[in-house]
Design an enzyme around this catalytic site. Sequence first.
Site, mmCIF file in Angstrom:
data_model
loop_
_atom_site.group_PDB
_atom_site.id
_atom_site.type_symbol
_atom_site.label_atom_id
_atom_site.label_comp_id
_atom_site.label_asym_id
_atom_site.label_seq_id
_atom_site.Cartn_x
_atom_site.Cartn_y
_atom_site.Cartn_z
ATOM 1 C CG HIS A 1 -87.164 -79.494 40.240
ATOM 2 N ND1 HIS A 1 -86.365 -80.469 40.534
ATOM 3 C CD2 HIS A 1 -88.374 -79.291 41.590
ATOM 4 C CE1 HIS A 1 -86.947 -81.056 41.218
ATOM 5 N NE2 HIS A 1 -87.932 -81.189 41.611
ATOM 6 C CE1 TYR B 1 -122.216 -71.998 50.302
ATOM 7 C CE2 TYR B 1 -121.663 -70.922 47.803
ATOM 8 C CZ TYR B 1 -121.945 -70.680 48.993
ATOM 9 O OH TYR B 1 -122.404 -69.746 50.024
#
Length: 134
Positions: free
Chosen positions: A62, A127
Amino acid sequence: MGKLHHGRTCVYNVNYHIVWSTKYRRKVLNSKIEKRLKEILTKVAIDKGFEIVEIEVGLKDHVHVFVSAIPKLSISYIVKMLKGISGRLLMKEFPEISQLLWKGELWNPSYYVETIGSISEEAIKKYINDQEKE
């Protein structure tokens, strides 16, 4: 804060961690093929307008890639270019791969992707929720 890039109409920091595997998780990515794979992926990124920050092959089956891209490039396009071009070239350059993989496909059709940011999800939520309301 991460590395900011400036476009004509935007400022951005768009990063992805992409992982994909060989077909049937066959361990075909030996050191010689890995070296060539990294060369191919780097060239694809340059040609297609994005940056590869890091590349690493794991367990010979992979690939992990850290990509930084402009906002107009979709993740599906980036993955299609990386997997499609590298798979085709590696199968052509290393015919021994096809002995372990049939049907001419090096890569599993699926992939994993995760966005990478310099600010956590919780910080962004805080935020937004802390914005003053009129």
